[in-house]
Write a protein that holds these residues in place. Structure first.
Motif, PDB file in Angstrom:
ATOM      1  N   GLY A  12     -10.681  -3.289  13.632  1.00 36.58           N
ATOM      2  CA  GLY A  12     -10.963  -1.922  14.043  1.00 36.58           C
ATOM      3  C   GLY A  12      -9.917  -1.304  14.955  1.00 36.58           C
ATOM      4  O   GLY A  12      -8.715  -1.574  14.825  1.00 36.58           O
ATOM      5  N   PHE A  13     -10.419  -0.514  15.887  1.00 37.94           N
ATOM      6  CA  PHE A  13      -9.551   0.359  16.666  1.00 37.94           C
ATOM      7  C   PHE A  13      -9.861   0.239  18.144  1.00 37.94           C
ATOM      8  O   PHE A  13     -10.979  -0.098  18.526  1.00 37.94           O
ATOM      9  N   ALA A  61     -13.666   3.503   0.791  1.00 33.65           N
ATOM     10  CA  ALA A  61     -14.396   4.667   0.269  1.00 33.65           C
ATOM     11  C   ALA A  61     -15.041   5.352   1.453  1.00 33.65           C
ATOM     12  O   ALA A  61     -15.222   4.739   2.508  1.00 33.65           O
ATOM     13  N   ASP A  96     -17.954   6.629   3.737  1.00 37.05           N
ATOM     14  CA  ASP A  96     -19.280   6.033   3.891  1.00 37.05           C
ATOM     15  C   ASP A  96     -20.353   7.095   4.162  1.00 37.05           C
ATOM     16  O   ASP A  96     -21.410   6.808   4.692  1.00 37.05           O
ATOM     17  N   THR A 148     -15.271  -1.444   8.093  1.00 38.31           N
ATOM     18  CA  THR A 148     -14.128  -1.736   7.219  1.00 38.31           C
ATOM     19  C   THR A 148     -14.360  -3.051   6.482  1.00 38.31           C
ATOM     20  O   THR A 148     -14.198  -3.131   5.254  1.00 38.31           O
ATOM     21  N   THR A 151     -16.551  -7.851  11.211  1.00 33.43           N
ATOM     22  CA  THR A 151     -17.624  -7.494  10.274  1.00 33.43           C
ATOM     23  C   THR A 151     -18.106  -6.080  10.584  1.00 33.43           C
ATOM     24  O   THR A 151     -19.303  -5.809  10.603  1.00 33.43           O
ATOM     25  N   ALA A 193      -9.708  -7.277  10.361  1.00 32.94           N
ATOM     26  CA  ALA A 193     -10.546  -6.070  10.169  1.00 32.94           C
ATOM     27  C   ALA A 193     -11.174  -5.779  11.522  1.00 32.94           C
ATOM     28  O   ALA A 193     -12.392  -5.655  11.660  1.00 32.94           O
ATOM     29  N   MET A 207      -9.781   7.095  15.719  1.00 39.29           N
ATOM     30  CA  MET A 207      -9.366   5.822  15.123  1.00 39.29           C
ATOM     31  C   MET A 207      -7.852   5.784  14.941  1.00 39.29           C
ATOM     32  O   MET A 207      -7.358   5.517  13.855  1.00 39.29           O
TER      33      MET A 207
HETATM   34  P1  NAP Z   1     -15.190  -1.851  14.054  1.00 40.74           P
HETATM   35  O1  NAP Z   1     -16.435  -1.259  13.597  1.00 40.74           O
HETATM   36  O2  NAP Z   1     -14.776  -1.658  15.463  1.00 40.74           O
HETATM   37  O3  NAP Z   1     -15.279  -3.398  13.741  1.00 40.74           O
HETATM   38  C1  NAP Z   1     -14.327  -4.302  14.228  1.00 40.74           C
HETATM   39  C2  NAP Z   1     -14.812  -5.697  13.943  1.00 40.74           C
HETATM   40  O4  NAP Z   1     -13.837  -6.599  14.431  1.00 40.74           O
HETATM   41  C3  NAP Z   1     -16.116  -6.019  14.658  1.00 40.74           C
HETATM   42  O5  NAP Z   1     -16.898  -6.815  13.830  1.00 40.74           O
HETATM   43  C4  NAP Z   1     -15.629  -6.782  15.887  1.00 40.74           C
HETATM   44  O6  NAP Z   1     -16.578  -7.671  16.391  1.00 40.74           O
HETATM   45  C5  NAP Z   1     -14.477  -7.536  15.296  1.00 40.74           C
HETATM   46  N1  NAP Z   1     -13.540  -7.975  16.308  1.00 40.74           N
HETATM   47  C6  NAP Z   1     -12.725  -7.206  17.053  1.00 40.74           C
HETATM   48  N2  NAP Z   1     -12.002  -7.962  17.885  1.00 40.74           N
HETATM   49  C7  NAP Z   1     -12.397  -9.247  17.670  1.00 40.74           C
HETATM   50  C8  NAP Z   1     -12.027 -10.485  18.221  1.00 40.74           C
HETATM   51  N3  NAP Z   1     -11.121 -10.573  19.211  1.00 40.74           N
HETATM   52  N4  NAP Z   1     -12.624 -11.600  17.759  1.00 40.74           N
HETATM   53  C9  NAP Z   1     -13.556 -11.511  16.793  1.00 40.74           C
HETATM   54  N5  NAP Z   1     -13.955 -10.366  16.217  1.00 40.74           N
HETATM   55  C10 NAP Z   1     -13.364  -9.257  16.666  1.00 40.74           C
HETATM   56  O7  NAP Z   1     -13.941  -1.364  13.171  1.00 40.74           O
HETATM   57  P2  NAP Z   1     -13.922  -0.946  11.640  1.00 40.74           P
HETATM   58  O8  NAP Z   1     -14.727  -1.871  10.822  1.00 40.74           O
HETATM   59  O9  NAP Z   1     -12.501  -0.752  11.272  1.00 40.74           O
HETATM   60  O10 NAP Z   1     -14.652   0.425  11.633  1.00 40.74           O
HETATM   61  C11 NAP Z   1     -14.330   1.408  12.605  1.00 40.74           C
HETATM   62  C12 NAP Z   1     -14.902   2.733  12.199  1.00 40.74           C
HETATM   63  O11 NAP Z   1     -14.097   3.283  11.192  1.00 40.74           O
HETATM   64  C13 NAP Z   1     -16.286   2.727  11.619  1.00 40.74           C
HETATM   65  O12 NAP Z   1     -17.294   2.665  12.552  1.00 40.74           O
HETATM   66  C14 NAP Z   1     -16.311   4.016  10.884  1.00 40.74           C
HETATM   67  O13 NAP Z   1     -16.611   5.085  11.763  1.00 40.74           O
HETATM   68  C15 NAP Z   1     -14.886   4.110  10.418  1.00 40.74           C
HETATM   69  N6  NAP Z   1     -14.800   3.697   9.032  1.00 40.74           N
HETATM   70  C16 NAP Z   1     -15.145   4.634   8.144  1.00 40.74           C
HETATM   71  C17 NAP Z   1     -15.075   4.336   6.820  1.00 40.74           C
HETATM   72  C18 NAP Z   1     -15.436   5.388   5.872  1.00 40.74           C
HETATM   73  O14 NAP Z   1     -15.659   5.105   4.768  1.00 40.74           O
HETATM   74  N7  NAP Z   1     -15.527   6.651   6.236  1.00 40.74           N
HETATM   75  C19 NAP Z   1     -14.694   3.086   6.388  1.00 40.74           C
HETATM   76  C20 NAP Z   1     -14.341   2.146   7.325  1.00 40.74           C
HETATM   77  C21 NAP Z   1     -14.396   2.464   8.650  1.00 40.74           C
HETATM   78  P3  NAP Z   1     -17.650  -7.187  17.498  1.00 40.74           P
HETATM   79  O15 NAP Z   1     -18.609  -6.324  16.746  1.00 40.74           O
HETATM   80  O16 NAP Z   1     -18.218  -8.422  18.019  1.00 40.74           O
HETATM   81  O17 NAP Z   1     -16.854  -6.421  18.514  1.00 40.74           O
END
Ligand code: NAP
Length: 495
Positions: A343-344, A56, A58, A184, A181, A341, A141
């Motif tokens: 990310g990017f 959804a 955010d 996403t 965490t 999960a 992203m």
């Molecule tokens: P993210 O915020 O970059 O989170 C990635 C998660 O993966 C983090 O908890 C990270 O831990 C963990 N991770 C990555 N590599 C790892 C590894 N080697 N070992 C353990 N943990 C690892 O990515 P996301 O959750 O996909 O969100 C990205 C962005 O997308 C958001 O900030 C937001 O801008 C956007 N988004 C928007 C919406 C929306 O509704 N509009 C929804 C979802 C996402 P660390 O924190 O320790 O690096």
């Protein structure tokens, strides 16, 4: 269109909201010979590729849309992902820009031809497109991050990255591991918790999660918005203001530190109310300040950890074996499916997302890495004539809504291209001086922000680059928008 044909007016790379918005803007400015090249099989950008349960927006949906095309029919204040994708389809059709789109077309590089004053854009498979203007709208992203964890390639079960969701896979009764965490995972974890037999969440860095004031928008209100659009404009003004209020303390941290800290208290309170187990609460509590990472919203995230089938592993992953994850504390968890999960990859493969070579062979990615990430107004770069990088460059990102960017960049394009036409010029290029002075201003203003003054050391936030640099624009969205009406056109040279 190939190299030996007439050049297109413009090539836009990416058919997400920035690409769609810029195509609409260019059409409005009289350019109709456009190609939008899109790597994926459909339009919508992240809203096409992300299909995980719980997806959804955010930010309040009235704020998360083009101001020129409000959608009266959002079903909820925070609309589900599918509705946002439908909205993207609707806009592309209504403004007739879908016909410019070529899907499954992966752009690899773009090179400026200074003799013919055109961009040569190469796509996978060998074809070259030629255009007067190049606009990259690749978003932040676009490159999923796959973690390098010892043994991951030997895992014999199912692996799903959240950007490549397998809708056919049934999680019911499965033993699930989820790594990450971030925003996403905050949406996904409560959904998977409902069906998984057992689920272990591998957390490297905890995240602040504040309550989400979400609600269904009644049909009667939707009808009111459709019949009397001014009512929706008022609603949008309120949701814009709410988003600005969340963002403001981060950029005026010196003056509004107390406000920034008080938002973190909301997350603390939510954790306290949801989780009675002190040790679990401690593990889920970030040490860094609220705002160092992108804020996340959920009413279900913390509660999910109190379910019998949900477990938190904050020790860290040592290795992955074909049927299990081994943690650094020695615990072993057998799993059927591993959800990434993670990310990017924002910094390595995103600035820029394709190879871009300007005048005198200047390679944008290499130049940024040697000279610091910089742009003029988040879009233009000296030595890159007739090029704008939208919604993906240094200092492009202002405020929390992606549409803040789309909006101000459209306005910038309108003035720039109108001036180009007025002068009957073929090219525009921002001056070194204007770009350097804009970057200097951004760096100076950054020093007032939470990212510089706050306690962000342990956040591992993608807001920070590999050398600790930050390229979020430290201005309010309204100020950035207003600046697009006044930036000196003499900052560009036209020829
Ligand atoms: P993210 O915020 O970059 O989170 C990635 C998660 O993966 C983090 O908890 C990270 O831990 C963990 N991770 C990555 N590599 C790892 C590894 N080697 N070992 C353990 N943990 C690892 O990515 P996301 O959750 O996909 O969100 C990205 C962005 O997308 C958001 O900030 C937001 O801008 C956007 N988004 C928007 C919406 C929306 O509704 N509009 C929804 C979802 C996402 P660390 O924190 O320790 O690096």
């Amino acid at each position: 269109m190939t190299a030996d044909q007439q050049p297109l007016d413009a090539i836009i790379v990416g058919a997400g909201f920035a690409g769609i918005g810029s195509a609409i803007q260019l059409r409005g400015l009289g350019f109709s010979n456009i190609a939008i090249l899109e790597r994926e099989s459909d339009l919508g950008g992240v809203w096409h590729i992300n299909r995980y349960p719980g997806l959804a927006v955010d930010l309040p949906s009235p704020t998360y849309c083009y101001s020129f095309e409000p959608n009266p029919f959002w079903s909820r204040l925070y609309a589900p992902g599918q509705e946002i994708k439908q909205y993207a389809d609707h806009v592309a059709d209504k403004y007739d820009v879908r016909r410019f789109m070529r899907f499954n077309t992966k752009v690899e590089s773009a090179r400026w031809d200074d003799d013919d004053k055109v961009w040569l854009v190469s796509v996978a498979g060998g074809q070259t497109f030629v255009a007067r203007f190049l606009i990259t709208a690749t978003g932040f992203m676009s490159q999923p991050c796959y973690p390098h964890i010892p043994g991951i390639s030997d895992f014999a079960g199912k692996i799903i990255h959240t950007t490549a969701w397998d809708e056919a896979y049934d999680f019911a009764g499965r033993r699930v591991a989820i790594i990450g965490t971030g925003a996403t995972a905050v949406q996904l974890i409560p959904e998977l918790a409902k069906v998984a037999a057992e689920m272990t969440v591998y957390q490297r860095t905890p995240i602040h999660v504040v309550p989400k004031q979400d609600f269904a928008i009644p049909r009667s209100v939707q009808k009111l918005f459709a019949r009397m659009p001014w009512t929706q404009r008022i609603f949008r003004w309120l949701t814009d203001t709410q988003s600005a209020v969340v963002f403001l303390p981060a950029i005026r941290y010196r003056q509004l530190r107390v406000l920034a800290k008080s938002t973190a208290k909301l997350a603390n309170m939510q954790r306290f109310l949801a989780i009675r187990n002190k040790e679990l609460r401690r593990q889920l509590t970030p040490e860094y300040d609220f705002g160092c990472k992108r804020p996340t919203y959920s009413n279900e995230y913390y509660k999910a950890f109190t379910k019998r089938n949900v477990h938190l592993d904050a020790a860290g992953i040592e290795r992955i074996e074909p049927d299990r994850i081994v943690s650094t504390n020695g615990s072993e968890t057998e799993i059927d499916v591993l959800v990434l999960a993670t990310g990017f990859d924002i910094w390595e493969s995103n600035f820029p997302a394709i190879e871009i070579i300007g005048r005198h062979g200047r390679n944008l990615g290499k130049w940024w890495r040697a000279n610091g990430f910089q742009t003029y107004q988040g879009m233009a770069v000296p030595s890159f004539p007739n090029y704008l990088g939208l919604a993906a460059g240094p200092y492009a990102n202002s405020g929390l809504s992606f549409f803040n960017m789309v909006e101000y960049q459209s306005r910038h394009m309108a003035r720039l291209f109108t001036e180009l036409k007025r002068r009957n010029a073929a090219t525009f290029e921002v001056s070194e001086l204007a770009s350097a002075s804009f970057t200097e201003r951004m760096e100076r203003q950054q020093r007032n922000t939470l990212l510089h003054l706050g306690n962000c050391a342990s956040s591992r936030s993608y807001y920070f680059g590999p050398n600790g640099e930050t390229v979020l624009r430290p201005n309010t969205p309204r100020a950035v928008l207003a600046e697009q009406n006044t930036f000196p056109l003499t900052d560009y040279s036209f020829s």
